[in-house]
Design an enzyme around this catalytic site. Structure first.
Site, PDB file in Angstrom:
ATOM      1  N   ASP A  92      16.301 -26.288  34.960  1.00 45.52           N
ATOM      2  CA  ASP A  92      14.915 -26.527  34.539  1.00 45.52           C
ATOM      3  C   ASP A  92      14.806 -27.801  33.708  1.00 45.52           C
ATOM      4  OD1 ASP A  92      13.725 -24.230  35.696  1.00 45.52           O
ATOM      5  OD2 ASP A  92      14.438 -23.006  34.044  1.00 45.52           O
ATOM      6  N   SER A  93      15.723 -27.967  32.768  1.00 46.25           N
ATOM      7  CA  SER A  93      15.655 -29.132  31.878  1.00 46.25           C
ATOM      8  C   SER A  93      15.913 -30.432  32.626  1.00 46.25           C
ATOM      9  CB  SER A  93      16.660 -28.968  30.733  1.00 46.25           C
ATOM     10  OG  SER A  93      16.333 -27.838  29.950  1.00 46.25           O
TER      11      SER A  93
END
Length: 396
Positions: free
Chosen positions: A169-170
């Protein structure tokens, strides 16, 4: 709440839709450097990140920091009309819904571009906006698996591991931020916006080094290797009397310095260890030799010794180690942030550090709907009567 913002992106406005991490972390990066990020949340619910955090729900104060939070029901026609009004004077729209959702809400890029040709739409999803998997639900964990990272994470004796963070996600959010700033530069030339399409699996794939060409050219598939890099030695975690230490001395000159520090300068010219290839072939026995030496030291004493010898080394930190480290303190890598609920809220600072236009943490993630009055009454000029009617209808 601070209004006189600082940072390289002051003067830019982003409307943030979506939730969790893959989109909102992009908004955090932009807001950290001064952009006005207006985060939209569903009335009465808000971002699930408001409930996340081990021990206490302290994740949203980080990922929601520096943002202005409003509530708006995007599923309603009135909510869609309000967001169009917001986007008329916005630079970016950030969203991480399943592809097709905005189109269903009559908020496609083509429709929004008609009211703001300079709008940059930043779209984060599991598999991108096109292709046979575009419509699938996609979480960071799936992107990490399909992008190749999960297969390499962990020890070879165990199944593939999670690395302990939502890294997929990051990464997707970071590439989305990079794409947004690329598109902004292009807009300076053409005055027109465009779509930034960041897929989680592709963002993971982007950092997978040479794993694919190693297969296509040499028929090699990388495997899990635990704490080592195969044939790269010495570079490993070594035991001390009170913990472990990571030493990276695989370059010839650094290995020579480590041998001197160990009081074994002859090892640097030993044919088994004298050059990169030889050390790679004898990696296991070299690690055993170094481990035998490190076991006689406390981590703090060994770090001092290795530093004096010019050998890269470090303790494997946890949060308490970071808080006690003078390097973190000197660079204000961790900062205490005032919060109405959490009295000792310390979080990572703004990175990277810019010499002339540094970012800041002006406020932590605010309460749900904290900026409704400012945005609806101030920016859009709604009357109190109009806002109250929208509240009663569940629009805001």
């Amino acid at each position: 709440m601070a209004e006189n913002r600082h940072g390289a992106l002051v003067g830019l406005r982003m409307i943030e839709m979506g939730q969790l991490i893959a989109g909102p972390f992009c908004g955090q990066l932009m807001a950290d450097h001064g952009a006005e990020v207006i985060k939209i949340e569903l009335p009465g619910q808000g971002d699930p990140m408001r409930q996340w955090g081990q021990g206490k729900p302290v994740w949203f104060p980080v990922v929601g920091r520096n943002k202005k939070c409003i509530t708006l029901n995007l599923r309603s026609a009135k909510g869609q009309d309000i967001v169009r009004r917001l986007l008329k004077n916005a630079d970016f729209l950030l969203e991480n819904f399943r592809p097709g959702t905005l189109e269903k809400w009559n908020l496609s890029y083509e429709e929004l571009r008609a009211i703001n040709k300079g709008l940059i739409m930043v779209r984060v999803s599991g598999f991108g906006q096109t292709g046979p998997y575009a419509g699938r639900a996609g979480y960071g964990s799936i992107g990490e698996a399909m992008g190749g990272m999960r297969y390499l994470a962990g020890d070879p004796s165990t199944p593939p591991s999670r690395i302990g963070l939502s890294i997929g996600d990051s990464l997707a959010a970071t590439f989305a931020c990079l794409g947004a700033l690329m598109a902004l530069h292009r807009r300076h030339v053409t005055a027109e916006g465009q779509v930034v399409d960041a897929a989680i699996y592709e963002s993971v794939l982007a950092v997978m080094e040479s794993t694919v060409p190693e297969y296509t050219e040499a028929g090699l598939i990388r495997e899990r290797t635990g704490s080592i890099l195969p044939k790269i030695a010495p570079s490993n975690v070594y035991p001390c009397t009170d913990g472990e230490i990571l030493i990276g001395a695989n370059q010839d000159s650094v290995w020579s310095r480590l041998a001197d520090t160990m009081g074994r300068p002859e090892l640097a010219v030993d044919p088994r260890y004298a050059d990169h290839a030889a050390r790679g072939e004898h990696q296991e026995e070299l690690d055993a030799l170094i481990s035998e030496w490190t076991r006689g030291f406390k981590t703090a004493d060994l770090l001092v010794l290795l530093d004096a010898g010019g050998v890269p080394a470090g303790k494997i930190y946890r949060a308490d180690d970071m808080l006690a480290d003078p390097q973190f303190t000197a660079r204000e890598a961790l900062v205490k942030v005032a919060h109405p609920e959490f009295s000792n809220l310390v979080m990572q600072s703004v990175f990277p550090k810019l010499s002339e236009t540094p970012g800041e943490i002006a406020w932590p993630g605010p309460m749900i709907g904290a900026h409704n009055e400012e945005i609806y009454g101030g920016l859009l000029g709604m009357s109190n009567t109009e806002m109250e009617a929208l509240r009663e209808e569940g629009v805001i």
